[in-house]
Design an enzyme around this catalytic site. Structure first.
Site: not given
Ligand code: CO
Length: 151
Positions: A46, A51, A88-89, A130-131, A134
């Site tokens: 995701g 991001q 998380c990236l 989660h997304e 963000h």
């Molecule tokens: Co993330």
């Protein structure tokens, strides 16, 4: 399309409340394309627009069943509770145990501007939550019950 560098923890944009998309135009289509390409290149499941440095309420995700593109996503129902490990990236080399709703119903616009509704459980429900966090400047490390480094 282009692969973008994923913004890391410490960058202010990850803490901002992203702005609602007012008009779905070619810029939004390009954003969706770039986000998908960046997510797949990073082997993520995701990615939220902040991001890659874009403060808009746009999310892409793929839990293994194909790409979903969400514009202005909203969780309209939540039920159950479950704890699982998340990463998380934007927070490399860190994972954490995070409590999430086990099931969610999410409404979002697709790239054609159609209002879609998604019912998700377990991993997919976790990715949605989660997304969408963000988009409100919330990272999993803020809400994790336990953090693991370099695993
Ligand atoms: Co993330």
């Amino acid at each position: 399309m282009a692969v973008f560098q994923v913004v890391r923890l410490g960058e202010e944009i990850l803490r901002e409340k992203a702005l609602e998309v007012k008009k779905i135009n070619s810029n939004i289509h390009k954003l969706l394309d770039n986000m998908a390409e960046t997510m797949y290149a990073a082997q993520g499941v995701g990615l939220a627009a902040p991001q890659i440095g874009v403060p808009k309420r746009v999310v892409v995700l793929d839990a293994g069943d194909g790409l979903l593109e969400l514009i202005n996503p909203v969780i309209i129902e939540k039920s159950g509770k479950t704890v699982d490990r998340e990463g998380c990236l934007s927070v490399p080399n860190v994972t954490g145990d995070v409590e999430r709703a086990q099931k969610v119903v999410v409404q979002a616009l697709n790239r054609k501007g159609e209002l879609m509704e998604y019912e998700a459980e377990d991993l997919l429900a976790r990715i949605f939550q989660h997304e969408i966090d963000h988009l409100d400047g919330i990272l999993f490390v803020d809400i994790a019950k336990k953090i693991y480094r370099n695993e």
